[in-house]
Scaffold this motif. Structure first.
Motif, PDB file in Angstrom:
ATOM      1  N   THR A  41       1.224  -1.405   0.073  1.00  0.00           N
ATOM      2  CA  THR A  41       0.185  -0.037   0.051  1.00  0.00           C
ATOM      3  C   THR A  41       0.766   1.121   0.731  1.00  0.00           C
ATOM      4  O   THR A  41       1.314   1.063   0.967  1.00  0.00           O
ATOM      5  CB  THR A  41      -0.879   0.431   1.358  1.00  0.00           C
ATOM      6  OG1 THR A  41      -1.580  -1.163   0.660  1.00  0.00           O
ATOM      7  CG2 THR A  41      -1.875   1.055   1.124  1.00  0.00           C
ATOM      8  N   LEU A  42       0.388   1.979  -0.607  1.00  0.00           N
ATOM      9  CA  LEU A  42       1.724   3.421  -0.649  1.00  0.00           C
ATOM     10  C   LEU A  42       0.406   4.467  -0.808  1.00  0.00           C
ATOM     11  O   LEU A  42      -0.738   4.372  -1.019  1.00  0.00           O
ATOM     12  CB  LEU A  42       2.280   3.016  -2.741  1.00  0.00           C
ATOM     13  CG  LEU A  42       2.960   1.889  -2.514  1.00  0.00           C
ATOM     14  CD1 LEU A  42       3.343   2.266  -4.362  1.00  0.00           C
ATOM     15  CD2 LEU A  42       3.967   2.364  -2.040  1.00  0.00           C
ATOM     16  N   ASP A  52       7.480   5.698  -6.961  1.00  0.00           N
ATOM     17  CA  ASP A  52       7.125   4.684  -5.532  1.00  0.00           C
ATOM     18  C   ASP A  52       6.651   3.324  -6.557  1.00  0.00           C
ATOM     19  O   ASP A  52       6.656   2.685  -6.591  1.00  0.00           O
ATOM     20  CB  ASP A  52       6.530   4.874  -4.826  1.00  0.00           C
ATOM     21  CG  ASP A  52       7.676   5.559  -2.998  1.00  0.00           C
ATOM     22  OD1 ASP A  52       8.760   5.587  -4.342  1.00  0.00           O
ATOM     23  OD2 ASP A  52       6.115   6.377  -2.637  1.00  0.00           O
ATOM     24  N   SER A  53       5.250   3.662  -7.501  1.00  0.00           N
ATOM     25  CA  SER A  53       4.900   2.811  -7.000  1.00  0.00           C
ATOM     26  C   SER A  53       4.999   2.518  -8.955  1.00  0.00           C
ATOM     27  O   SER A  53       5.104   0.661  -9.063  1.00  0.00           O
ATOM     28  CB  SER A  53       3.268   3.467  -8.565  1.00  0.00           C
ATOM     29  OG  SER A  53       3.369   3.876  -9.294  1.00  0.00           O
ATOM     30  N   LEU A  54       5.489   3.015 -10.153  1.00  0.00           N
ATOM     31  CA  LEU A  54       6.852   1.987 -10.377  1.00  0.00           C
ATOM     32  C   LEU A  54       7.493   0.908  -9.835  1.00  0.00           C
ATOM     33  O   LEU A  54       8.116   0.196 -10.102  1.00  0.00           O
ATOM     34  CB  LEU A  54       7.309   2.827 -11.705  1.00  0.00           C
ATOM     35  CG  LEU A  54       6.666   4.072 -12.570  1.00  0.00           C
ATOM     36  CD1 LEU A  54       7.717   4.680 -12.684  1.00  0.00           C
ATOM     37  CD2 LEU A  54       6.182   2.842 -13.055  1.00  0.00           C
ATOM     38  N   GLN A  66      11.905   0.264  -1.796  1.00  0.00           N
ATOM     39  CA  GLN A  66      11.523   1.313  -0.449  1.00  0.00           C
ATOM     40  C   GLN A  66      10.936   2.233  -1.175  1.00  0.00           C
ATOM     41  O   GLN A  66      11.082   2.374  -1.031  1.00  0.00           O
ATOM     42  CB  GLN A  66      12.485   1.004  -0.023  1.00  0.00           C
ATOM     43  CG  GLN A  66      13.805   0.146   0.710  1.00  0.00           C
ATOM     44  CD  GLN A  66      12.542  -0.697   2.152  1.00  0.00           C
ATOM     45  OE1 GLN A  66      12.349  -0.498   2.971  1.00  0.00           O
ATOM     46  NE2 GLN A  66      13.509  -1.635   1.159  1.00  0.00           N
ATOM     47  N   ARG A  67       9.514   3.203  -0.094  1.00  0.00           N
ATOM     48  CA  ARG A  67       9.027   4.122  -0.472  1.00  0.00           C
ATOM     49  C   ARG A  67       9.461   4.529  -0.184  1.00  0.00           C
ATOM     50  O   ARG A  67      10.479   4.479   0.478  1.00  0.00           O
ATOM     51  CB  ARG A  67       7.620   3.369   1.268  1.00  0.00           C
ATOM     52  CG  ARG A  67       6.777   3.145   0.047  1.00  0.00           C
ATOM     53  CD  ARG A  67       5.533   2.825   1.287  1.00  0.00           C
ATOM     54  NE  ARG A  67       5.002   4.400   1.674  1.00  0.00           N
ATOM     55  CZ  ARG A  67       4.509   5.027   2.094  1.00  0.00           C
ATOM     56  NH1 ARG A  67       4.216   4.112   3.816  1.00  0.00           N
ATOM     57  NH2 ARG A  67       3.837   5.888   2.318  1.00  0.00           N
ATOM     58  N   GLN A  68       9.761   6.026  -1.104  1.00  0.00           N
ATOM     59  CA  GLN A  68      10.042   7.170  -1.076  1.00  0.00           C
ATOM     60  C   GLN A  68       9.285   8.725  -0.436  1.00  0.00           C
ATOM     61  O   GLN A  68      10.038   9.484  -0.508  1.00  0.00           O
ATOM     62  CB  GLN A  68      10.747   7.907  -2.796  1.00  0.00           C
ATOM     63  CG  GLN A  68      12.062   6.808  -2.084  1.00  0.00           C
ATOM     64  CD  GLN A  68      12.900   6.953  -3.044  1.00  0.00           C
ATOM     65  OE1 GLN A  68      12.068   6.936  -4.678  1.00  0.00           O
ATOM     66  NE2 GLN A  68      13.867   7.328  -3.072  1.00  0.00           N
ATOM     67  N   LEU A  69       8.017   8.414  -0.908  1.00  0.00           N
ATOM     68  CA  LEU A  69       6.882   9.557  -0.759  1.00  0.00           C
ATOM     69  C   LEU A  69       6.095   8.586   0.770  1.00  0.00           C
ATOM     70  O   LEU A  69       5.189   7.802   0.528  1.00  0.00           O
ATOM     71  CB  LEU A  69       5.707   9.734  -1.251  1.00  0.00           C
ATOM     72  CG  LEU A  69       4.636  10.395  -2.020  1.00  0.00           C
ATOM     73  CD1 LEU A  69       5.256  11.902  -1.713  1.00  0.00           C
ATOM     74  CD2 LEU A  69       4.188  10.442  -2.945  1.00  0.00           C
ATOM     75  N   TYR A  70       5.577   9.412   1.710  1.00  0.00           N
ATOM     76  CA  TYR A  70       4.775   9.546   2.899  1.00  0.00           C
ATOM     77  C   TYR A  70       4.053  10.966   3.231  1.00  0.00           C
ATOM     78  O   TYR A  70       3.945  12.150   2.680  1.00  0.00           O
ATOM     79  CB  TYR A  70       5.705   9.441   3.978  1.00  0.00           C
ATOM     80  CG  TYR A  70       6.464   8.063   3.685  1.00  0.00           C
ATOM     81  CD1 TYR A  70       6.356   6.773   4.086  1.00  0.00           C
ATOM     82  CD2 TYR A  70       7.852   8.201   3.630  1.00  0.00           C
ATOM     83  CE1 TYR A  70       6.527   5.869   3.696  1.00  0.00           C
ATOM     84  CE2 TYR A  70       8.737   7.361   3.596  1.00  0.00           C
ATOM     85  CZ  TYR A  70       8.029   5.446   3.469  1.00  0.00           C
ATOM     86  OH  TYR A  70       9.028   4.862   3.450  1.00  0.00           O
ATOM     87  N   LYS A  71       2.423  10.539   3.160  1.00  0.00           N
ATOM     88  CA  LYS A  71       1.250  11.369   3.477  1.00  0.00           C
ATOM     89  C   LYS A  71       1.791  11.649   5.114  1.00  0.00           C
ATOM     90  O   LYS A  71       2.034  11.102   6.300  1.00  0.00           O
ATOM     91  CB  LYS A  71      -0.187  10.723   4.101  1.00  0.00           C
ATOM     92  CG  LYS A  71      -0.468  11.632   3.912  1.00  0.00           C
ATOM     93  CD  LYS A  71      -1.802  11.395   3.882  1.00  0.00           C
ATOM     94  CE  LYS A  71      -3.165  11.352   4.444  1.00  0.00           C
ATOM     95  NZ  LYS A  71      -4.289  10.756   4.366  1.00  0.00           N
ATOM     96  N   GLN A  87      15.735   6.707  -0.363  1.00  0.00           N
ATOM     97  CA  GLN A  87      16.342   5.388   0.152  1.00  0.00           C
ATOM     98  C   GLN A  87      16.872   4.724  -0.676  1.00  0.00           C
ATOM     99  O   GLN A  87      17.488   4.756  -1.393  1.00  0.00           O
ATOM    100  CB  GLN A  87      15.057   4.650   0.078  1.00  0.00           C
ATOM    101  CG  GLN A  87      13.760   4.816   1.143  1.00  0.00           C
ATOM    102  CD  GLN A  87      14.071   4.762   2.634  1.00  0.00           C
ATOM    103  OE1 GLN A  87      15.063   4.523   2.294  1.00  0.00           O
ATOM    104  NE2 GLN A  87      12.938   5.327   2.947  1.00  0.00           N
ATOM    105  N   TYR A  88      17.501   3.878   0.102  1.00  0.00           N
ATOM    106  CA  TYR A  88      18.711   2.351  -0.600  1.00  0.00           C
ATOM    107  C   TYR A  88      17.703   1.543  -1.362  1.00  0.00           C
ATOM    108  O   TYR A  88      16.616   0.810  -0.937  1.00  0.00           O
ATOM    109  CB  TYR A  88      19.281   1.663   0.716  1.00  0.00           C
ATOM    110  CG  TYR A  88      20.175   0.551  -0.096  1.00  0.00           C
ATOM    111  CD1 TYR A  88      21.838   1.130  -1.052  1.00  0.00           C
ATOM    112  CD2 TYR A  88      19.531  -1.262   0.442  1.00  0.00           C
ATOM    113  CE1 TYR A  88      22.348  -0.132  -1.592  1.00  0.00           C
ATOM    114  CE2 TYR A  88      20.850  -1.211  -0.098  1.00  0.00           C
ATOM    115  CZ  TYR A  88      21.687  -0.783  -1.089  1.00  0.00           C
ATOM    116  OH  TYR A  88      22.697  -2.398  -1.344  1.00  0.00           O
ATOM    117  N   GLN A  89      17.561   1.341  -2.780  1.00  0.00           N
ATOM    118  CA  GLN A  89      16.777   0.133  -3.567  1.00  0.00           C
ATOM    119  C   GLN A  89      17.252  -0.824  -3.910  1.00  0.00           C
ATOM    120  O   GLN A  89      16.953  -1.477  -4.820  1.00  0.00           O
ATOM    121  CB  GLN A  89      16.449   1.141  -4.571  1.00  0.00           C
ATOM    122  CG  GLN A  89      15.474   2.358  -4.456  1.00  0.00           C
ATOM    123  CD  GLN A  89      14.221   1.867  -3.728  1.00  0.00           C
ATOM    124  OE1 GLN A  89      13.792   0.928  -3.799  1.00  0.00           O
ATOM    125  NE2 GLN A  89      13.471   3.480  -3.503  1.00  0.00           N
ATOM    126  N   GLY A  90      18.418  -1.431  -2.955  1.00  0.00           N
ATOM    127  CA  GLY A  90      19.253  -2.672  -2.858  1.00  0.00           C
ATOM    128  C   GLY A  90      20.397  -2.391  -3.774  1.00  0.00           C
ATOM    129  O   GLY A  90      20.786  -1.281  -4.236  1.00  0.00           O
TER     130      GLY A  90
END
Length: 185
Positions: A41-42, A52-54, A66-71, A87-90
Motif C-alpha cells: 500500500t502506497l 514509488d508505484s513503478l 523502499q517507499r520514498q513518499l509519505y503522507k 532510500q537504498y533500493q538494493g
C-alpha cells in the motif's frame, strides 16, 4: 506551442509566479494504492507523482524497493504535507533520491531509463518557484530542489526542449522555510 513546466522536487508546498500565478500547493487530497506482488500500500497525493508505484510494480526486477513518499501531518499549512526521502533500493540501484513531480513518470525497461511527460501547461515564463520546505538531514545528507521549464516538442526533431532551469541546494537543517528558486532562461 505551449511551454510545459515540469517540477522535479523535494517539495512540500509549491507555487510558481511571474506575470501569471500558478499554484501547486494542494497536498490535501491523498489516496492509497495497492501495487506489486505481494501487494504494497502506497500513498499518493492528487496531481503529484513519485516513482514509488513503478518501483513496487517492477519489484521483481528492482529487488525489495523502499517507499520514498509519505503522507505527513507535520505541515506548514493545511492538513497534510509530502515527506520525501532518499532510500537504498538494493545493490543494483543503490541510493535513489526522493522525487516529487507534477509530470507523469515513464519507465523504459528495455533501455533502463526514466522519462517525464505532461506537467502543467503555462502561457508564459515563470521567473521563480517558491516552496515551503522543512529539512532535517542526517549525517552528510543534502537536498536539492530542481525546477525545469520544458517546451513540449520544442526541438526541430519534435523532442522536448528544456528552455529554463533552476536549482537550490539545501545543506543545513531548517524549520519550515520559504525557499525561492529562480528559473534562468
Amino acid at each position: 506551442m505551449k511551454p510545459v513546466i515540469t517540477f522535479f522536487a523535494a517539495m512540500l508546498l509549491l507555487n510558481a509566479a511571474s506575470s501569471q500565478t500558478v499554484v501547486f500547493s494542494e497536498m490535501e487530497n491523498w489516496k492509497t494504492n495497492s501495487v506489486g506482488f505481494p501487494p504494497t500500500t502506497l500513498d499518493a497525493t492528487s496531481g503529484w507523482r513519485c516513482p514509488d508505484s513503478l518501483a513496487f510494480a517492477y519489484s521483481i526486477l528492482v529487488g525489495t524497493p523502499q517507499r520514498q513518499l509519505y503522507k505527513s501531518t507535520d505541515k506548514h499549512g493545511g492538513s497534510y504535507a509530502a515527506r520525501i526521502v532518499t532510500q537504498y533500493q538494493g545493490s543494483t540501484l543503490g541510493n535513489l533520491a526522493g522525487v516529487l513531480t507534477n509530470a507523469v513518470i515513464n519507465l523504459d525497461i528495455v533501455n533502463q531509463k526514466f522519462t517525464l511527460s505532461g506537467g502543467t501547461p503555462l502561457n508564459g515564463r515563470v521567473n521563480f518557484v517558491n516552496a515551503w520546505l522543512k529539512y532535517n538531514p542526517t549525517g552528510g545528507d543534502s537536498a536539492t530542489v530542481v525546477v525545469s521549464s520544458i517546451i513540449k516538442g520544442g526541438k526541430p526533431n519534435g523532442d522536448d526542449s528544456v528552455v529554463g532551469a533552476g536549482v537550490q541546494y539545501i545543506t543545513a537543517s531548517q524549520p519550515y522555510t520559504l525557499v525561492s528558486v529562480p528559473i534562468d532562461y
